[in-house]
Scaffold this active site. Structure first.
Site, PDB file in Angstrom:
ATOM      1  N   SER A  68       0.816  -1.222   0.000  1.00 33.25           N
ATOM      2  CA  SER A  68       0.000   0.000   0.000  1.00 33.25           C
ATOM      3  C   SER A  68       0.846   1.266   0.000  1.00 33.25           C
ATOM      4  CB  SER A  68      -0.937  -0.005   1.206  1.00 33.25           C
ATOM      5  OG  SER A  68      -0.181  -0.128   2.401  1.00 33.25           O
ATOM      6  N   GLY A  69       2.070   1.189  -0.537  1.00 33.67           N
ATOM      7  CA  GLY A  69       2.872   2.401  -0.695  1.00 33.67           C
ATOM      8  C   GLY A  69       2.464   3.130  -1.972  1.00 33.67           C
TER       9      GLY A  69
ATOM     10  N   THR B  48       7.229   4.658   1.694  1.00 39.53           N
ATOM     11  CA  THR B  48       6.713   5.878   1.065  1.00 39.53           C
ATOM     12  C   THR B  48       6.451   6.959   2.113  1.00 39.53           C
ATOM     13  OG1 THR B  48       5.691   4.577  -0.694  1.00 39.53           O
ATOM     14  CG2 THR B  48       4.823   6.805  -0.340  1.00 39.53           C
TER      15      THR B  48
ATOM     16  N   GLY C  49      12.801  14.022   0.790  1.00 44.07           N
ATOM     17  CA  GLY C  49      13.246  15.001  -0.212  1.00 44.07           C
ATOM     18  C   GLY C  49      12.203  15.360  -1.235  1.00 44.07           C
TER      19      GLY C  49
ATOM     20  N   GLU D 295      19.178  18.018  -5.175  1.00 41.99           N
ATOM     21  CA  GLU D 295      19.733  16.897  -4.409  1.00 41.99           C
ATOM     22  C   GLU D 295      20.927  16.325  -5.165  1.00 41.99           C
ATOM     23  OE1 GLU D 295      16.738  14.049  -3.264  1.00 41.99           O
ATOM     24  OE2 GLU D 295      15.439  15.598  -2.455  1.00 41.99           O
TER      25      GLU D 295
ATOM     26  N   HIS E  54      22.399   5.649   2.027  1.00 41.58           N
ATOM     27  CA  HIS E  54      22.219   7.112   2.059  1.00 41.58           C
ATOM     28  C   HIS E  54      23.313   7.674   2.953  1.00 41.58           C
ATOM     29  CE1 HIS E  54      20.528  11.085   2.520  1.00 41.58           C
ATOM     30  NE2 HIS E  54      19.554  10.796   1.687  1.00 41.58           N
TER      31      HIS E  54
ATOM     32  N   ARG F  72      25.385   9.863  -4.634  1.00 43.41           N
ATOM     33  CA  ARG F  72      25.337   9.261  -3.312  1.00 43.41           C
ATOM     34  C   ARG F  72      26.430   8.242  -3.037  1.00 43.41           C
ATOM     35  NH1 ARG F  72      19.084   8.122  -2.170  1.00 43.41           N
ATOM     36  NH2 ARG F  72      18.762  10.357  -2.032  1.00 43.41           N
TER      37      ARG F  72
ATOM     38  N   HIS G 210      19.609   2.112   2.397  1.00 46.48           N
ATOM     39  CA  HIS G 210      18.490   3.010   2.102  1.00 46.48           C
ATOM     40  C   HIS G 210      17.577   2.503   1.002  1.00 46.48           C
ATOM     41  CE1 HIS G 210      16.479   6.870   1.954  1.00 46.48           C
ATOM     42  NE2 HIS G 210      16.776   7.040   0.674  1.00 46.48           N
TER      43      HIS G 210
ATOM     44  N   GLU H 240       9.707  -0.271  -5.439  1.00 46.59           N
ATOM     45  CA  GLU H 240      11.048  -0.704  -5.021  1.00 46.59           C
ATOM     46  C   GLU H 240      11.263  -2.208  -5.166  1.00 46.59           C
ATOM     47  OE1 GLU H 240      12.368   1.354  -1.520  1.00 46.59           O
ATOM     48  OE2 GLU H 240      14.118   0.057  -1.311  1.00 46.59           O
TER      49      GLU H 240
ATOM     50  N   ARG I  59      20.949   4.655  -7.893  1.00 46.43           N
ATOM     51  CA  ARG I  59      19.720   5.419  -8.119  1.00 46.43           C
ATOM     52  C   ARG I  59      19.967   6.919  -7.904  1.00 46.43           C
ATOM     53  NH1 ARG I  59      15.339   7.215  -4.535  1.00 46.43           N
ATOM     54  NH2 ARG I  59      16.753   6.588  -2.887  1.00 46.43           N
TER      55      ARG I  59
HETATM   56  P1  FAD Z   1       6.611   0.889   0.172  1.00 46.09           P
HETATM   57  O1  FAD Z   1       6.210   2.315   0.252  1.00 46.09           O
HETATM   58  O2  FAD Z   1       7.717   0.446   1.011  1.00 46.09           O
HETATM   59  O3  FAD Z   1       5.349  -0.017   0.408  1.00 46.09           O
HETATM   60  C1  FAD Z   1       5.486  -1.420   0.516  1.00 46.09           C
HETATM   61  C2  FAD Z   1       4.158  -2.004   0.932  1.00 46.09           C
HETATM   62  O4  FAD Z   1       4.200  -3.423   0.814  1.00 46.09           O
HETATM   63  C3  FAD Z   1       3.784  -1.719   2.381  1.00 46.09           C
HETATM   64  O5  FAD Z   1       2.401  -1.454   2.427  1.00 46.09           O
HETATM   65  C4  FAD Z   1       4.083  -3.029   3.085  1.00 46.09           C
HETATM   66  O6  FAD Z   1       3.320  -3.255   4.243  1.00 46.09           O
HETATM   67  C5  FAD Z   1       3.672  -4.008   1.989  1.00 46.09           C
HETATM   68  N1  FAD Z   1       4.254  -5.341   2.168  1.00 46.09           N
HETATM   69  C6  FAD Z   1       5.541  -5.709   2.206  1.00 46.09           C
HETATM   70  N2  FAD Z   1       5.646  -7.046   2.391  1.00 46.09           N
HETATM   71  C7  FAD Z   1       4.377  -7.518   2.470  1.00 46.09           C
HETATM   72  C8  FAD Z   1       3.821  -8.801   2.676  1.00 46.09           C
HETATM   73  N3  FAD Z   1       4.568  -9.911   2.857  1.00 46.09           N
HETATM   74  N4  FAD Z   1       2.469  -8.930   2.710  1.00 46.09           N
HETATM   75  C9  FAD Z   1       1.667  -7.847   2.557  1.00 46.09           C
HETATM   76  N5  FAD Z   1       2.145  -6.606   2.362  1.00 46.09           N
HETATM   77  C10 FAD Z   1       3.486  -6.445   2.315  1.00 46.09           C
HETATM   78  N6  FAD Z   1      12.390   8.225  -2.693  1.00 46.09           N
HETATM   79  C11 FAD Z   1      12.191   9.343  -3.421  1.00 46.09           C
HETATM   80  O7  FAD Z   1      11.928   9.268  -4.620  1.00 46.09           O
HETATM   81  N7  FAD Z   1      12.251  10.552  -2.816  1.00 46.09           N
HETATM   82  C12 FAD Z   1      12.530  10.719  -1.500  1.00 46.09           C
HETATM   83  O8  FAD Z   1      12.562  11.819  -1.004  1.00 46.09           O
HETATM   84  C13 FAD Z   1      12.775   9.552  -0.725  1.00 46.09           C
HETATM   85  N8  FAD Z   1      13.070   9.643   0.594  1.00 46.09           N
HETATM   86  C14 FAD Z   1      13.158   8.495   1.328  1.00 46.09           C
HETATM   87  C15 FAD Z   1      13.350   8.597   2.701  1.00 46.09           C
HETATM   88  C16 FAD Z   1      13.366   7.465   3.490  1.00 46.09           C
HETATM   89  C17 FAD Z   1      13.574   7.582   4.972  1.00 46.09           C
HETATM   90  C18 FAD Z   1      13.212   6.190   2.883  1.00 46.09           C
HETATM   91  C19 FAD Z   1      13.214   4.941   3.710  1.00 46.09           C
HETATM   92  C20 FAD Z   1      13.049   6.081   1.510  1.00 46.09           C
HETATM   93  C21 FAD Z   1      13.023   7.233   0.727  1.00 46.09           C
HETATM   94  N9  FAD Z   1      12.846   7.161  -0.643  1.00 46.09           N
HETATM   95  C22 FAD Z   1      12.664   8.296  -1.373  1.00 46.09           C
HETATM   96  C23 FAD Z   1      12.625   5.865  -1.293  1.00 46.09           C
HETATM   97  C24 FAD Z   1      11.115   5.669  -1.494  1.00 46.09           C
HETATM   98  O9  FAD Z   1      10.439   6.153  -0.367  1.00 46.09           O
HETATM   99  C25 FAD Z   1      10.740   4.221  -1.694  1.00 46.09           C
HETATM  100  O10 FAD Z   1      11.580   3.619  -2.639  1.00 46.09           O
HETATM  101  C26 FAD Z   1       9.300   4.118  -2.194  1.00 46.09           C
HETATM  102  O11 FAD Z   1       8.454   4.804  -1.317  1.00 46.09           O
HETATM  103  C27 FAD Z   1       8.881   2.668  -2.292  1.00 46.09           C
HETATM  104  O12 FAD Z   1       7.508   2.636  -2.552  1.00 46.09           O
HETATM  105  P2  FAD Z   1       6.782   1.248  -2.735  1.00 46.09           P
HETATM  106  O13 FAD Z   1       5.344   1.556  -2.932  1.00 46.09           O
HETATM  107  O14 FAD Z   1       7.490   0.447  -3.740  1.00 46.09           O
HETATM  108  O15 FAD Z   1       7.024   0.486  -1.340  1.00 46.09           O
HETATM  109  C1  SIN Z   2      16.459  12.329   0.654  1.00 42.41           C
HETATM  110  O1  SIN Z   2      15.543  13.092   0.924  1.00 42.41           O
HETATM  111  O2  SIN Z   2      17.636  12.591   0.831  1.00 42.41           O
HETATM  112  C2  SIN Z   2      16.105  10.987   0.101  1.00 42.41           C
HETATM  113  C3  SIN Z   2      15.841  11.084  -1.336  1.00 42.41           C
HETATM  114  C4  SIN Z   2      15.829   9.725  -1.956  1.00 42.41           C
HETATM  115  O3  SIN Z   2      16.142   8.737  -1.314  1.00 42.41           O
HETATM  116  O4  SIN Z   2      15.518   9.658  -3.146  1.00 42.41           O
END
Ligand code: FAD
Ligand code: SIN
Length: 522
Positions: free
Chosen positions: A13-14, A43, A48, A113, A229, A275, A336, A360, A371
């Site tokens: 749910s990201g 998410t 950033g 960035e 990171h 990075r 990260h 991701e 990245r």
């Molecule tokens: P997620 O947002 O991680 O969602 C994964 C989902 O899958 C969750 O709901 C989880 O519960 C679910 N899930 C996992 N395993 C299971 C399972 N077995 N069964 C059921 N559900 C499951 N990126 C940028 O572009 N800009 C930024 O500024 C940035 N800043 C960041 C800062 C931090 C602190 C972090 C940690 C990351 C950052 N990133 C940034 C990276 C970015 O946030 C992530 O790569 C992105 O949000 C991933 O989105 P997603 O929807 O793929 O996964």
């Molecule tokens: C950050 O805000 O520095 C994170 C950005 C990213 O991971 O893409």
């Protein structure tokens, strides 16, 4: 086993999962399953922002150039082209749903960035991820067209006759198994940062989707590329609190323990270099400081700017006794982002029919060996939309066909191993941090493989709780990362081998993994 039948099931749910679910829900039934609560995602923590070429000085071509350069020769140019050229439309849609980005006068505010030649990152203070996630959740609630199942842990994909037909989940509260039967499955389960003892990733980031896909026969690629990171707050917490790169974009310096700006002269962009380079220089500076911290210095930036642009960091640091307008901020690299993952084509298809991957968990080829900052929220938005376009066409053709029922047998037996899951997890996280982190070597990687082999038995046991399944998934994914890191005998992007410090053009290719092996390390 309970059964729920739907057109499409989305795991996660990201940003990737919810944006896909909202789009498909306009026409078809969709179920989103997620372990934990809806907002417990990487998410939510993104600070950033989202890179998008919208300023008059910028163009998708320049965004492409920076992405390719950061990717160190391994990006799929076609995927990057799609990313940068579809970016502004996806951002427009997000704004249409109510996401609020910061404005400067009559223009959207853009920050800079690492690795970006100019200011290109749309942001919402330093809490861009929670703004996006909250917008998507609000929309899903308002539309009522997305069926959401929280606290459902996805255990395994079900493949029948070469097609992915659903997912088996465990209800985390009751322990009951539920089978979600569907015409298409979208994996959006995020990364695997929790494999490391020092990480910015939340507890959910345990690589489950990668492990599930691998067991089901999907191809995984680029697993050796784990991005660290450079600037996580150097305080003992899990996850580590991030200090966004945008603070360096605003002018903050990196200083070693002697107060020297150690990035000057090391890269033309100094603190705003890519990075991987900044991270390695930090490790060097930390070593020279006998393991002591290095610092981010924002004291020369006006206090009002700090408070206004970085309210989350301001508050968090204050709560930990650091006034960022006066004090240096101790920082250290943290795991990260998982660059590799389930290999997809340009429309998010995996090698298994009706199984798609986005965000991701996926390896679209956009990030190459490193990245570019703020390209991952965007990747989720762009490729989820493309998946839905593909699925819509397919489902529209099949609309009159009901979901084909299948019979499955799946037992979850009681674990016969008496394990302290938390202890095992900490053991693995330390192993990965010490031997498969920023700097790697053949001897360290071989040691990690030997240690992982000792845990083979854990992979064969059928546990009865999410903690057990997570541990298995983490061990499996760790094995893939270590094997890939040992295989790539060169340094490129975020993969740095002390014994092969140079890049080698014969390595401009990808390592892939497939078919479930019997052991972790093979
Ligand atoms: P997620 O947002 O991680 O969602 C994964 C989902 O899958 C969750 O709901 C989880 O519960 C679910 N899930 C996992 N395993 C299971 C399972 N077995 N069964 C059921 N559900 C499951 N990126 C940028 O572009 N800009 C930024 O500024 C940035 N800043 C960041 C800062 C931090 C602190 C972090 C940690 C990351 C950052 N990133 C940034 C990276 C970015 O946030 C992530 O790569 C992105 O949000 C991933 O989105 P997603 O929807 O793929 O996964
Ligand atoms: C950050 O805000 O520095 C994170 C950005 C990213 O991971 O893409």
């Amino acid at each position: 086993m309970d059964k729920i039948t739907t057109d499409v099931v989305v795991v996660g749910s990201g940003v990737a999962g919810l944006s896909a679910a909202l789009e498909i829900s306009k026409q078809f039934d969709v179920a989103v399953i997620t372990k934990g609560k809806l907002e417990e995602t990487a998410t939510w923590y993104a600070q950033g922002g989202v890179a998008t070429a919208i300023s008059p000085e910028d163009s998708p071509k320049l965004h492409l150039k920076d992405t390719l350069e950061a990717g160190a020769g391994l990006c799929d140019r076609r995927a990057v082209d799609i990313l940068v050229s579809e970016a502004s439309d996806r951002i427009g849609e997000l704004i249409g749903l109510g996401a609020k980005f910061d404005w400067q006068g009559d223009r959207i505010g853009l920050s800079r960035e690492g690795g970006h030649r100019l200011a290109r990152v749309l942001h919402s203070g330093d809490a861009t991820g929670s703004e996006i996630e909250a917008t998507l959740i609000r929309t899903a609630n308002a539309w009522r067209s997305v069926q959401v199942f929280e606290h459902r842990f996805a255990l395994d994909l079900v493949v029948d006759g070469g097609r992915c037909v659903g997912v088996i989940c465990m209800d985390e509260e009751s322990g009951r198994l539920v089978f979600y039967l569907a015409k298409a499955v979208i994996l959006a389960s995020g990364g695997a940062g929790q494999l490391y003892s020092v990480t910015t990733n939340p507890a959910i980031s345990t690589g489950d989707g990668m492990a599930m896909a691998y067991r089901a026969g999907a191809v995984l690629a680029d697993m050796e590329f784990i991005q660290f990171h450079p600037t996580a707050l150097d305080q003992d917490s899990m996850p580590r609190f991030l200090i966004t790169e945008a603070l360096r974009g605003e002018g903050a310096y990196l200083r070693d323990c002697n107060g020297e700006r150690f990035m000057v002269g090391r890269h033309p962009l100094a603190e705003l270099g890519p990075r991987d380079i900044v991270t390695r220089e930090m490790i060097r500076a930390i070593k020279q400081c006998n393991g002591g911290p290095v610092y981010l210095d924002a004291t020369h930036i006006p206090k009002d700017t700090l408070k206004e642009h970085f309210p989350t960091i301001w508050k968090h640091c204050r709560e930990h006794g650091i006034d960022i307008s006066k004090d240096l901020i101790p920082v250290r690299p943290a795991a990260h982002y998982t660059i590799g993952g389930v290999k997809t084509d340009l429309d998010g298809r995996t090698n298994i029919v009706d199984l798609y991957a986005t965000g991701e968990v996926a390896c679209t080829g956009v990030h190459g060996a490193n990245r570019l900052a703020s390209n991952s929220l965007l990747e989720g938005l762009v490729f989820s939309k493309r998946i839905i376009k593909t699925i819509k066409t397919k489902l529209a053709m099949e609309q009159k066909n009901p979901v084909q029922d299948i019979k499955i047998g799946f037992e979850v037996a009681r674990s016969k191993l008496d394990l302290d899951f938390k202890k095992e997890r900490r053991w693995l996280q330390k192993l990965m941090m010490d031997y498969v982190g920023v700097a790697r070597s053949e001897s360290g990687l071989k040691y990690a493989i030997a240690e992982l082999k000792k845990k083979d038995e854990i992979l064969r046991v059928e546990f009865s709780s999410p903690e057990g399944f997570e541990l298995q998934n983490m061990l499996l994914v760790a094995g893939l990362i270590v094997r890939a890191a040992l295989g790539r005998e060169e340094s490129r992007g975020v993969h740095y081998r002390e014994d092969y410090p140079e890049s080698d053009d014969s390595w401009i290719r990808h390592l892939e993994h497939y078919v479930a092996e019997e052991t972790i390390a093979g």
